[in-house]
Design an enzyme around this catalytic site. Sequence first.
Site, PDB file in Angstrom:
ATOM      1  N   CYS A 104       0.855  -1.184   0.000  1.00 14.89           N
ATOM      2  CA  CYS A 104       0.000   0.000   0.000  1.00 14.89           C
ATOM      3  C   CYS A 104       0.890   1.233   0.000  1.00 14.89           C
ATOM      4  CB  CYS A 104      -0.897  -0.013   1.237  1.00 14.89           C
ATOM      5  SG  CYS A 104      -2.016   1.388   1.371  1.00 14.89           S
ATOM      6  N   HIS A 146      -8.883  -3.786  -2.521  1.00 12.88           N
ATOM      7  CA  HIS A 146      -8.000  -2.957  -1.703  1.00 12.88           C
ATOM      8  C   HIS A 146      -8.488  -1.503  -1.711  1.00 12.88           C
ATOM      9  CE1 HIS A 146      -3.814  -1.864  -0.258  1.00 12.88           C
ATOM     10  NE2 HIS A 146      -4.212  -0.703  -0.751  1.00 12.88           N
ATOM     11  N   GLU A 147      -8.775  -0.958  -2.902  1.00  9.48           N
ATOM     12  CA  GLU A 147      -9.205   0.443  -2.995  1.00  9.48           C
ATOM     13  C   GLU A 147     -10.604   0.639  -2.419  1.00  9.48           C
ATOM     14  OE1 GLU A 147      -6.944   2.573  -3.503  1.00  9.48           O
ATOM     15  OE2 GLU A 147      -5.495   1.101  -4.246  1.00  9.48           O
ATOM     16  N   HIS A 150     -10.212   1.039   1.187  1.00  9.75           N
ATOM     17  CA  HIS A 150      -9.769   2.388   1.561  1.00  9.75           C
ATOM     18  C   HIS A 150     -10.938   3.330   1.749  1.00  9.75           C
ATOM     19  CE1 HIS A 150      -5.466   2.510   1.853  1.00  9.75           C
ATOM     20  NE2 HIS A 150      -5.288   1.940   0.661  1.00  9.75           N
TER      21      HIS A 150
END
Length: 179
Positions: A104, A146-147, A150
């Site tokens: 990351c 993953h995004e 976030h």
Amino acid sequence: MRQGPIPGAHGRVRPLTLLGDPHLHTPCTEVTDFGPELSPLVEDLFTTMYAAQGVGLAANQVGVPFRVFVFDCPDDDDVRHLGHVVNPRLVETDGVVIRGPEGCLSLPGLEAGTERYDHAVVEGVTTTGDPITIHGTGFFARCLQHECDHVEGTVYADRVKGWRHRRLMRQAARASWRR
């Protein structure tokens, strides 16, 4: 899916928020204003992502608490996926769960084995409010998950368990960017 940087515009590199910054653990706000400020944010995200040599970047990683992310990421067949998503929603994950190395830009230089599905579908809109659906497999599916994490206020380190988590936190505590 071939959308990307907005032609003719040039973004600026913004400072990255690093592990420990409250922006990374706060769910982001829905974008409701699709005015002229949104496209420069997307351009800045692309420019910052490229400068940091990443494959994805969410707005909260540059201190902006909006549900927006960009990507320029290959899948396992080396097909390039380039684009952005405003107000992303992870609507489907399925297939095989794979524990693979994940890093990351908000934890520079670190990675840990993180479990992710090998297929993901994200729905959202573009900077102009047009609906989009993005299907990802393999590494690109990992990037999408993953995004999406976030914008929900989660970093991959939150998904790592046991000794892998303890090791990652020790490495983060010793990292030069923590000083």
